[in-house]
Design a protein around this motif. Structure first.
Motif, PDB file in Angstrom:
ATOM      1  N   ARG A 142       8.137  -4.323   8.773  1.00 35.46           N
ATOM      2  CA  ARG A 142       6.882  -4.611   9.477  1.00 35.46           C
ATOM      3  C   ARG A 142       6.684  -6.105   9.697  1.00 35.46           C
ATOM      4  O   ARG A 142       6.044  -6.525  10.672  1.00 35.46           O
ATOM      5  N   SER A 176       8.711  -0.830   4.992  1.00 36.07           N
ATOM      6  CA  SER A 176       7.707  -1.797   4.548  1.00 36.07           C
ATOM      7  C   SER A 176       8.103  -3.226   4.894  1.00 36.07           C
ATOM      8  O   SER A 176       7.302  -4.001   5.426  1.00 36.07           O
ATOM      9  N   ASP A 195      -4.093  -4.610   3.898  1.00 32.61           N
ATOM     10  CA  ASP A 195      -2.754  -4.482   4.464  1.00 32.61           C
ATOM     11  C   ASP A 195      -1.945  -5.670   3.952  1.00 32.61           C
ATOM     12  O   ASP A 195      -2.300  -6.822   4.186  1.00 32.61           O
ATOM     13  N   TYR A 196      -0.858  -5.378   3.249  1.00 31.97           N
ATOM     14  CA  TYR A 196      -0.081  -6.454   2.631  1.00 31.97           C
ATOM     15  C   TYR A 196       0.418  -7.481   3.636  1.00 31.97           C
ATOM     16  O   TYR A 196       0.670  -8.639   3.289  1.00 31.97           O
ATOM     17  N   ASP A 247      11.411   3.880   2.424  1.00 32.00           N
ATOM     18  CA  ASP A 247      10.090   3.253   2.331  1.00 32.00           C
ATOM     19  C   ASP A 247      10.220   1.735   2.260  1.00 32.00           C
ATOM     20  O   ASP A 247       9.421   1.004   2.849  1.00 32.00           O
ATOM     21  N   ALA A 280       6.382   4.854   3.886  1.00 32.06           N
ATOM     22  CA  ALA A 280       6.658   4.834   5.324  1.00 32.06           C
ATOM     23  C   ALA A 280       5.801   5.859   6.047  1.00 32.06           C
ATOM     24  O   ALA A 280       5.315   5.613   7.163  1.00 32.06           O
ATOM     25  N   LEU A 289       2.260   4.455   6.459  1.00 33.65           N
ATOM     26  CA  LEU A 289       2.222   3.440   7.509  1.00 33.65           C
ATOM     27  C   LEU A 289       2.175   4.076   8.893  1.00 33.65           C
ATOM     28  O   LEU A 289       1.432   3.636   9.776  1.00 33.65           O
ATOM     29  N   CYS A 338      -0.937  -2.216  -5.085  1.00 31.91           N
ATOM     30  CA  CYS A 338       0.393  -2.237  -4.489  1.00 31.91           C
ATOM     31  C   CYS A 338       1.335  -3.122  -5.292  1.00 31.91           C
ATOM     32  O   CYS A 338       0.899  -4.087  -5.925  1.00 31.91           O
ATOM     33  N   ILE A 391       5.741  -2.870  -1.197  1.00 28.94           N
ATOM     34  CA  ILE A 391       6.309  -1.639  -0.634  1.00 28.94           C
ATOM     35  C   ILE A 391       5.229  -0.569  -0.506  1.00 28.94           C
ATOM     36  O   ILE A 391       4.521  -0.267  -1.455  1.00 28.94           O
ATOM     37  N   GLU A 392       5.134   0.009   0.680  1.00 23.37           N
ATOM     38  CA  GLU A 392       4.196   1.076   0.997  1.00 23.37           C
ATOM     39  C   GLU A 392       4.968   2.292   1.492  1.00 23.37           C
ATOM     40  O   GLU A 392       6.124   2.168   1.940  1.00 23.37           O
ATOM     41  N   CYS A 432      -0.094   3.092  -2.416  1.00 21.32           N
ATOM     42  CA  CYS A 432       1.030   2.350  -2.982  1.00 21.32           C
ATOM     43  C   CYS A 432       1.450   2.915  -4.330  1.00 21.32           C
ATOM     44  O   CYS A 432       1.283   4.114  -4.583  1.00 21.32           O
TER      45      CYS A 432
END
Length: 558
Positions: free
Chosen positions: A152, A149, A80-81, A145, A205, A208, A97, A202-203, A224
């Motif tokens: 969060r 990202s 998880d970034y 997105d 949405a 997530l 990612c 960026i992931e 990603c």
């Protein structure tokens, strides 16, 4: 920063890191003490004291390979970034990612998932989002997105390790079909510079929302836009990535069908596996293994650009080190060239600054020279150190140094520091803890109770030296000793609000000089980034940007 290697932003991220490099080499204390007394004889004078030089990028791959196996010194904490705050996490995640901006091998930034950015007002950053990019599930990248990202990091329920990047952010909004605007409460030059590291990832949405608390772990994985996609995480063993054939950047297509990261915490086992050709490469080669691997015939060790300084953190300013004279005395008493030679194989340069020249990006070379000119030097001088201790009136007082069996440099540094303190009239005690407990020094104030000093290998994650000095302001999470210098705070705050890089560098140089004089941390040496690569492969660009750019995509057959 290191977690066990010791950076430690959020505790583990130690800039050696959250998991701690498990290079362990037991040396008898008696032998170490004797060696410490003669550290100067172990290595040449200050400066680069071993035969090494920065290695240029290797020739491009000429063809693809089926699979690459890469050794990692610890299992990632998370993919998880928001929690990717350490070496193992980021070296894997960087291939899967991508961020709004991309860090190049020279540590400068270029467009990533954002084609451009602008700063139309002092408190707004506007990003134009790249079209034609898809996530690994085939869905297109959108401005929504990006908003999801980045947002969060502001969510207390997430508890992002990168929150400090977002501490001045007021809003993150979609302001056009492919445009996102970030508004800050005060001018913040550092926000955009961080969009080239994990805080700018960026992931999807949708992903997530669907994965929830499983996002980024061994069961949830990630979705990603990078050249590799997540395939499988076998806890305690490995992470498998596979090539994503829909990658948007054609020239960045991965040359390997599969990329396997195997977790090898034992340094000796890792070195033996590299020698035997069982794994193709590794980052962060244990210093003691460098000559062994360089003497082999199956591959080579490469030295690259780094953003790291290894230092002693002064973690208690209520004890003897609350007196500047005592901090200066230790700086003069330490044989830093000897520590570099005995503990790190001589791979690096002794330094009086907490930053490397590599992170002074976007400013004239004259400005960089000015930042490193006129700094106080602390050549070894035991008589001067003894006099300072006597002036401070602290002779015979106890000082506690925390260490852990992480790697040879930890052990040597602790022993050399204790020896220096004892020689100048203090009573040094070494407190050895587990690697996990050492990581806690970076995150839990209670873990630092009764500890005066600990060692860190602190790396920066953006191409601006101000990042280092920002963490030393009063009240900052990583100001572990609670150092308080109003003039330093004023200069750093002014620099943060200064958008012009050259003007900001001049202010950062002032902050560097204050830190050099006041010694809230005592810099020891600056090592290069190290990597080992099998002779069957090429395409490596040795640089600490491996933390935030898809380095493995370029690896392929010679």
């Amino acid at each position: 920063m290191s977690r066990p290697q010791a950076r430690g932003r959020a505790g583990t991220r130690a800039h050696l890191s959250a998991g701690g490099s498990a290079r362990r080499r037991a040396l008898a204390i008696a032998a170490l003490s004797a060696a410490t007394l003669a550290l100067g004889a172990c290595g040449p004078p200050a400066g680069a004291i071993s035969e090494w030089e920065l290695t240029p990028a290797q020739p491009a791959a000429v063809s693809d390979v089926d699979q690459i196996t890469w050794a990692v010194h610890a299992e990632p904490y998370s993919l998880d970034y928001a929690y990717a705050f350490d070496y193992p996490d980021n070296m894997v995640l960087a291939n899967v990612c991508e961020s709004l901006l991309r860090m190049k091998p020279d540590l400068s930034l270029e467009p990533g998932l954002a084609t451009s950015f602008s700063n139309p007002t002092p408190t707004t950053w506007v990003y134009e989002i790249r079209d034609g990019v898809t996530f690994h599930d085939g869905s297109p990248l959108t401005a929504d997105d990006v908003v999801a990202s980045l947002s969060r990091h502001l969510d207390p329920e997430v508890g992002s390790f990168w929150y400090s990047v977002y501490q001045n952010v007021d809003s993150i909004e979609k302001t056009g079909p492919r445009q996102v605007t970030v508004t800050t409460r005060v001018p913040d030059s550092q926000f955009n510079l961080a969009m080239g590291n994990s805080s700018g990832v960026i992931e999807s949405a949708k992903t997530l929302e669907e994965k929830g608390k499983d996002y980024g772990n061994s069961t949830g994985g990630v979705n990603c836009t990078g050249p590799f996609q997540f395939s499988k995480w076998t806890s305690g063993e490995s992470i498998k990535l596979t090539r994503y054939d829909g990658y948007w950047r054609k020239e960045g297509r991965a040359h390997s069908s599969e990329l396997d990261f195997v977790f090898m915490p034992d340094g000796t086992a890792r070195t033996n596996a590299l020698k035997a050709g069982e794994v193709d490469g590794t980052w962060m080669v244990p210093p003691e293994a460098v000559p062994i691997l360089r003497a082999g015939s199956g591959g080579d060790v490469f030295f690259g650009t780094n953003a790291t300084v290894n230092s002693l953190v002064v973690s208690d300013l209520k004890g003897p080190f609350g007196d500047l004279k005592v901090r200066q005395a230790l700086a003069y008493a330490l044989d830093r060239a000897g520590i570099l030679g005995a503990g790190y194989g001589g791979y690096g340069e002794v330094t009086d600054a907490l930053t490397t020249r590599s992170v002074w990006q976007g400013v004239p070379s004259a400005s960089v020279d000015a930042a490193f000119t006129g700094l106080n030097g602390y050549p070894r001088d035991l008589e001067k150190a003894k006099a300072l201790i006597k002036e401070a009136g602290v002779e015979g007082q106890e000082v506690v140094i925390a260490t852990a069996p992480i790697s040879n440099d930890f052990t040597v540094t602790a022993q050399a520091t204790a020896d220096a303190l004892n020689q100048i009239g203090l009573k040094a005690t070494i407190k050895t803890v587990t690697p996990n407990a050492y990581t806690t020094l970076f995150s839990d104030p209670s873990a630092r109770e009764g500890v005066d000093l600990f060692y860190t290998s602190w790396y920066l994650s953006s191409p601006d030296a101000l990042e280092m000095y920002g963490v030393l302001r009063t009240g900052e999470f990583s100001n572990y000793g609670g150092w308080d210098d109003p003039e330093f705070n004023r200069v750093v705050n002014q620099a943060t609000a200064t958008m012009d890089a050259t003007q900001r560098a001049a202010l950062t140089a002032k902050a560097q000089k204050i830190a050099n004089e006041q010694l809230p941390w005592i810099p020891l040496f600056a090592p290069p980034t190290t990597a080992y690569l099998s002779d069957r492969l090429t395409g490596l660009s040795p640089s600490i940007n491996f933390m935030y750019a898809p380095w493995a995509a370029a690896l392929g057959a010679r």
